[in-house]
Design an enzyme around this catalytic site. Structure first.
Site, PDB file in Angstrom:
ATOM      1  N   ARG A  78      13.104  44.893   5.438  1.00 53.83           N
ATOM      2  CA  ARG A  78      12.298  45.745   6.329  1.00 53.83           C
ATOM      3  C   ARG A  78      11.501  44.890   7.319  1.00 53.83           C
ATOM      4  NH1 ARG A  78      15.010  48.783   3.706  1.00 53.83           N
ATOM      5  NH2 ARG A  78      14.471  50.910   3.097  1.00 53.83           N
ATOM      6  N   SER A 135       9.595  55.947   3.161  1.00 51.38           N
ATOM      7  CA  SER A 135       8.856  55.125   2.191  1.00 51.38           C
ATOM      8  C   SER A 135       7.594  54.598   2.862  1.00 51.38           C
ATOM      9  CB  SER A 135       9.688  53.921   1.749  1.00 51.38           C
ATOM     10  OG  SER A 135      10.857  54.336   1.120  1.00 51.38           O
ATOM     11  N   GLU A 144       4.807  50.102   4.860  1.00 50.03           N
ATOM     12  CA  GLU A 144       6.036  49.892   5.628  1.00 50.03           C
ATOM     13  C   GLU A 144       5.883  50.333   7.092  1.00 50.03           C
ATOM     14  OE1 GLU A 144      10.779  50.630   5.477  1.00 50.03           O
ATOM     15  OE2 GLU A 144       9.555  51.959   4.325  1.00 50.03           O
TER      16      GLU A 144
HETATM   17  N1  EPU Z   1      10.581  55.885  -9.125  1.00 50.00           N
HETATM   18  C1  EPU Z   1       9.670  56.429  -9.998  1.00 50.00           C
HETATM   19  N2  EPU Z   1       8.790  57.354  -9.525  1.00 50.00           N
HETATM   20  C2  EPU Z   1       8.772  57.737  -8.233  1.00 50.00           C
HETATM   21  C3  EPU Z   1       9.698  57.171  -7.334  1.00 50.00           C
HETATM   22  C4  EPU Z   1      10.604  56.238  -7.803  1.00 50.00           C
HETATM   23  O1  EPU Z   1       9.668  56.127 -11.182  1.00 50.00           O
HETATM   24  O2  EPU Z   1       7.941  58.582  -7.882  1.00 50.00           O
HETATM   25  C5  EPU Z   1      11.564  54.933  -9.618  1.00 50.00           C
HETATM   26  C6  EPU Z   1      12.940  55.584  -9.635  1.00 50.00           C
HETATM   27  O3  EPU Z   1      13.187  56.204 -10.852  1.00 50.00           O
HETATM   28  C7  EPU Z   1      13.864  54.432  -9.400  1.00 50.00           C
HETATM   29  C8  EPU Z   1      13.029  53.428  -8.624  1.00 50.00           C
HETATM   30  O4  EPU Z   1      11.678  53.864  -8.705  1.00 50.00           O
HETATM   31  O5  EPU Z   1      14.236  53.855 -10.626  1.00 50.00           O
HETATM   32  C9  EPU Z   1      13.470  53.268  -7.183  1.00 50.00           C
HETATM   33  O6  EPU Z   1      13.476  54.509  -6.527  1.00 50.00           O
HETATM   34  P1  EPU Z   1      14.616  54.918  -5.482  1.00 50.00           P
HETATM   35  O7  EPU Z   1      15.924  54.597  -6.032  1.00 50.00           O
HETATM   36  O8  EPU Z   1      14.324  56.304  -5.058  1.00 50.00           O
HETATM   37  O9  EPU Z   1      14.451  53.947  -4.263  1.00 50.00           O
HETATM   38  P2  EPU Z   1      13.146  53.360  -3.604  1.00 50.00           P
HETATM   39  O10 EPU Z   1      12.983  51.933  -4.020  1.00 50.00           O
HETATM   40  O11 EPU Z   1      12.015  54.259  -3.861  1.00 50.00           O
HETATM   41  C10 EPU Z   1      14.339  52.437  -1.435  1.00 50.00           C
HETATM   42  C11 EPU Z   1      14.036  52.406   0.035  1.00 50.00           C
HETATM   43  C12 EPU Z   1      14.414  53.755   0.673  1.00 50.00           C
HETATM   44  C13 EPU Z   1      15.896  53.966   0.446  1.00 50.00           C
HETATM   45  C14 EPU Z   1      16.169  53.970  -1.083  1.00 50.00           C
HETATM   46  C15 EPU Z   1      17.633  54.072  -1.379  1.00 50.00           C
HETATM   47  C16 EPU Z   1      12.152  50.924   0.337  1.00 50.00           C
HETATM   48  C17 EPU Z   1      10.686  50.797   0.569  1.00 50.00           C
HETATM   49  N3  EPU Z   1      12.615  52.156   0.231  1.00 50.00           N
HETATM   50  O12 EPU Z   1      13.493  53.420  -2.032  1.00 50.00           O
HETATM   51  O13 EPU Z   1      14.185  53.648   2.067  1.00 50.00           O
HETATM   52  O14 EPU Z   1      16.321  55.203   1.015  1.00 50.00           O
HETATM   53  O15 EPU Z   1      15.708  52.725  -1.655  1.00 50.00           O
HETATM   54  O16 EPU Z   1      18.288  52.890  -1.074  1.00 50.00           O
HETATM   55  O17 EPU Z   1      12.847  49.901   0.278  1.00 50.00           O
HETATM   56  C18 EPU Z   1      12.566  54.058   3.775  1.00 50.00           C
HETATM   57  O18 EPU Z   1      12.541  52.838   3.947  1.00 50.00           O
HETATM   58  O19 EPU Z   1      11.878  54.848   4.486  1.00 50.00           O
HETATM   59  C19 EPU Z   1      13.398  54.606   2.722  1.00 50.00           C
HETATM   60  C20 EPU Z   1      13.392  55.898   2.408  1.00 50.00           C
END
Ligand code: EPU
Length: 357
Positions: free
Chosen positions: A164, A253, A353
């Protein structure tokens, strides 16, 4: 070049925050940028470059001149045995561009479906989702240096992509040589991206490394899904847990996923065995910021009209509507409260972010 005064920015930021631009310039061509620079008043003003407004938090009216990027156009530049090179104007909507490349038979961007914003904003924060980052499909970009008016082209190495992150997120060093493009220094506020070229590799291979996609492929018994299938799955997954900015204002995010050393991670696991973490290729460990925020009990909590989204704690949303919308101040108060509680419990500093203006 179209110049407008006292313009509401509410329709131009996906959070739906109420704010105004003193001056907004619609940039529809590289010539518009030249005209802007040549203007005796505008050309000397500070600028703020606005794409789709999907990664900004406006904390008040915007004093710098807002350059709203509306350069359109999409074309195949060349096809080689190993890739399709596609050029897209900075003002094209990202998701429509992904769908269009698939319709043309040039797959490769499908994992990045449904990301809000414009094509020109994509390299700025090296957008990424479901196992693919922009840098994996990037060829080069054209930009204009506002200080000199000169156009230039950058390849991936020159963009200095990170998680990012890119050269466009860093301020130029004040000690930089004036009149020439700073090398190895930031280009924030100085360079405006006008075109982006993608390199979509041949032969196409599905990217199913991300757990939720792998699971879906296995459930449906599809080891070799098509790019269109992956596009559809990514849209389904995103619609199920991320709010549609057209319905509930948000900036995706709100925090980056922090990285820690393996030792720090072991330390945290000893205290918090359930922490969601991913080992990175460079030996560091990435922690799920959404999990950390969730563990601190923030899901659904509010400050004024700012709220932590119920289905995904990493996303802050606008619980207001129209004139009664969230303010940037409320969003930042909530963000700071989250940062403090995550720091107190885990010793980890979360970094926002979006760009805070
Ligand atoms: N989780 C929780 N509670 C929550 C949210 C998430 O326990 O409220 C846990 C989930 O269970 C999962 C882990 O956290 O095991 C990661 O969550 P998720 O797979 O939804 O992905 P993320 O890390 O939250 C990132 C990117 C997103 C992208 C997704 C999918 C960042 C900051 N965010 O989210 O990007 O769509 O992976 O690849 O890197 C964005 O940048 O705006 C964005 C949406």
């Amino acid at each position: 070049m179209l110049v407008e005064k006292n313009v509401s920015l509410q329709p131009y930021n996906t959070f739906g925050i109420v704010a105004r631009a003193e001056t907004l310039v619609r940039v529809r061509s590289t010539e518009d940028l030249a005209a802007f620079r040549a203007d005796p008043v505008l050309g000397r003003a500070q600028v703020f470059v606005l794409g789709g407004g999907s990664n900004v938090v406006l904390t008040g009216d915007v004093k710098p001149v807002v350059l709203k990027m509306e350069i359109r156009g999409r074309r195949l530049v060349r096809e080689t045995p190993s890739a399709w090179i596609v050029e897209v104007g900075a003002g094209e909507p990202w998701h429509d561009t992904v769908a269009w490349t698939l319709e043309q038979g040039w797959p490769g961007l499908e994992n990045l479906a449904l990301i809000p914003g414009t094509v020109g904003a994509a390299p700025v924060q090296n957008i990424g989702a479901y196992g693919v980052e922009l840098q994996d499909r990037f060829d080069s970009l054209d930009a204009v240096d506002l200080a000199t008016g000169l156009g230039f082209t950058l390849d991936a190495a020159q963009c200095a992509f990170g998680y990012r992150d890119s050269v466009f997120k860093h301020a130029p060093s004040p000690a930089g040589p004036s009149g020439s493009l700073p090398r190895g220094m930031g280009l924030a506020g100085r360079a405006v991206i006008t075109q982006v070229r993608f390199c979509l590799p041949k032969p196409w291979k599905p990217e199913l490394g991300y757990l939720e996609l792998e699971r879906r492929a296995a459930e449906l018994g599809m080891e070799q899904p098509t790019a269109q299938q992956i596009f559809d799955w990514v849209c389904e997954i995103r619609r199920a847990k991320l709010p549609d900015p057209a319905v509930i204002g948000n900036a995706g995010s709100f925090f980056k996923n922090p990285t820690v050393s393996p030792e720090q991670c072991q330390d945290i696991i000893a205290r918090e065995p359930k922490i969601v973490h991913y080992p990175m290729p460079d030996g560091s460990v990435k922690l799920a910021a959404g999990w950390l925020i969730d563990a601190c009990g923030w899901r659904g909590k509010t400050v004024g009209k700012a709220a932590v989204y119920e289905k995904q704690a990493l996303v802050l949303v606008n619980r207001g509507h129209g004139a009664d919308s969230v303010t940037g101040g409320e969003v930042m108060t909530l963000a700071r409260a989250i940062q403090t509680s995550v720091y107190e419990r885990f010793g980890i500093r979360l970094e926002p972010e979006p760009v805070v203006v």
